[in-house]
Design an enzyme around this catalytic site. Structure first.
Site, short mmCIF file in Angstrom:
data_model
loop_
_atom_site.label_atom_id
_atom_site.label_comp_id
_atom_site.label_asym_id
_atom_site.label_seq_id
_atom_site.Cartn_x
_atom_site.Cartn_y
_atom_site.Cartn_z
CG ASP A 131 30.27 37.30 41.75
OD1 ASP A 131 31.39 36.83 42.41
OD2 ASP A 131 30.41 37.68 40.44
CE1 TYR A 133 34.13 44.04 38.49
CE2 TYR A 133 34.39 45.98 39.50
CZ TYR A 133 34.32 45.48 38.60
OH TYR A 133 34.60 45.80 37.25
CG HIS A 138 38.05 41.87 36.64
ND1 HIS A 138 37.92 41.40 35.65
CD2 HIS A 138 36.78 42.07 37.04
CE1 HIS A 138 36.72 41.34 35.13
NE2 HIS A 138 36.14 41.76 36.18
CG ASP A 237 30.17 35.39 37.45
OD1 ASP A 237 28.88 34.98 37.09
OD2 ASP A 237 30.24 36.40 37.77
CD GLN A 244 28.81 42.33 32.60
OE1 GLN A 244 29.41 41.38 31.87
NE2 GLN A 244 29.52 42.87 33.68
CB THR A 364 37.11 38.53 37.29
OG1 THR A 364 35.83 38.38 37.12
CG2 THR A 364 37.93 38.04 36.45
#
Ligand code: MN
Length: 429
Positions: A131, A133, A138, A237, A244, A364
């Protein structure tokens, strides 16, 4: 490359396909399906509200298209994309010609299944999931929650930031979202709580599926990277923000993310997306240029996608009151700071080997204002500003019973709009 399969005037003999919002004959997305009564997953192509079974169709095609249909007669699309996109491209042309030729409606019509009578699966057997970024808005929004004066870390504009996710917990749209339990931060100096997540969130992302492979130690040059993109799906996701926040330092996301990731079941192929390629937005004045191994003129000219992504919510109360799902956001995929090709070039520059059916999440994707924020973390400003829904209910994060529905459409002037289908999931508590 555009060809006759992108013709906006093309018509199919499959009932309902020509007016379909998602799956007209210009789309032809590939997936793995099974008639509910059989439980025998195999390859299919979406057309209107139907699925054409690729098992039965091989004998109606010729050459590479027929061979490709046989490769797709499997519980995953991995074999079809072993050597890159060529076989899938041949299959697209063969299927387009079959589905637009009225004289062949009776022989091919027997291999159509109603989507409503079928189960759909993750299209690939996913060996690895990474994943990224790439949504810079975001990254700024989330960074600002933690570091108001310095939201973006200094590496962001040089390195496509990513982490290795978990492949075993990837599911197709419709999978239940089981609220994860875990450790969350307590008062300073106190031991953490252990409880169900109270800050369960979604992340609006796109999935980039890879095709072909590179040998260990052999980077994929940026100029060849686009040929390793099999196509795109939608990716949610799911994220537990409280887990987190406590666990992510120093090694990054772990249990806050790996309890479930959901993909839309249809692979919208690179060939189908050709009319929707667009220039990567210019970097703002003052931003550094990418390093040489991430720089390619052709990629900058056409390496982004004209795709609109939408997130909707349906709560228990909305369902009971007969309300339609409420839109939380809509925004463009061009919110990516890096192109898909740059992600592949970066992922392999150290010699890391990608395999067919690897899943790369974009991260995102949020636009510059709240109408296009791709997570509740951003929409609720870190849980400080609840959203009000049409029922009068408020939300900071997801409650039990909430369903999140993501949709996406590729839209461009002069092209037939095509859709990705849905990526949905309901929180079951
Ligand atoms: Mn993510």
């Amino acid at each position: 490359m555009l060809d006759h399969t992108h013709d906006v005037e093309a018509k199919s003999w499959v009932p309902g396909a020509d007016d379909h919002a998602e799956f007209p004959v210009q789309n032809l997305p590939l997936g793995i399906f099974s008639p509910k009564v059989e439980q025998d997953p195999r390859g299919g192509v979406a057309i209107g509200d139907s699925i054409l079974c690729l098992r039965g169709v091989a004998r109606l095609l010729t050459g590479n298209a027929a061979e490709a249909a046989k490769l797709a007669d499997a519980p995953s699309l991995n074999a079809l994309f072993t050597d890159g996109n060529a076989m899938a491209d041949a299959l697209r042309v063969g299927l387009f010609d079959l589905l637009t030729d009225r004289d062949r409606a009776s022989e091919a019509g027997r291999m159509l299944f109603a989507q409503a009578d079928c189960d759909l699966f993750v299209p690939f057997r996913v060996g690895d999931y990474t994943d990224f970024y790439t949504g810079i808005e975001h990254a700024k929004n989330v960074g600002a929650l933690f570091r108001p004066d310095n939201p973006l870390l200094p590496n962001y504009k040089y390195v496509p930031i990513g982490y290795h996710g978990r492949a075993s917990s990837i599911r197709a749209s419709g999978a239940d979202v089981i609220r994860p339990t875990g450790q969350t931060r307590s008062a300073e100096g106190k031991p953490p709580y252990f409880k169900p997540s109270a800050r369960l969130d979604y992340e609006m992302e796109m999935a980039i599926w890879t095709s072909g492979s590179n040998s260990l130690g052999q980077p994929v040059p940026i100029g060849e990277a686009a040929s390793h993109i099999a196509g795109l799906s939608i990716l949610n996701d799911w994220s537990a923000r409280d887990l987190q926040a406590w666990e992510y330092q120093p090694l990054g996301p772990f249990l806050a993310k790996n309890f479930l990731s959901t993909v839309s079941p249809w692979l919208v192929t690179s060939a189908a997306l050709a009319p929707f390629r667009t220039a990567q937005p210019a970097r703002p004045e003052g931003d550094p240029q990418p390093l040489e191994y991430l720089s390619d003129e052709a990629d900058q000219a056409s390496g982004a996608y004209n795709v609109e992504m939408e997130v909707l919510i349906l709560t228990d109360a909305m369902r009971q009151g007969g309300h339609a799902p409420h839109r939380l956001s809509i925004g463009p995929m061009t919110a990516m700071y890096w192109t898909a090709a740059q992600l592949i070039a970066h992922h392999t520059v150290n010699g890391c080997n990608l395999q067919p059916g690897d899943l790369l999440g974009t991260g995102t994707l949020s636009g510059p204002d709240a109408s296009s924020y791709g997570s509740l973390l951003e929409l609720s400003d870190g849980g400080k500003s609840p959203l009000t829904l049409p029922t009068g209910e408020t939300r900071t994060f997801l409650e039990n019973g909430d369903e999140i529905v993501m949709r996406a459409h590729a839209v461009a002037q002069g092209a037939r709009t095509i859709g990705f289908g849905e990526c949905s999931g309901q929180v079951v508590g």
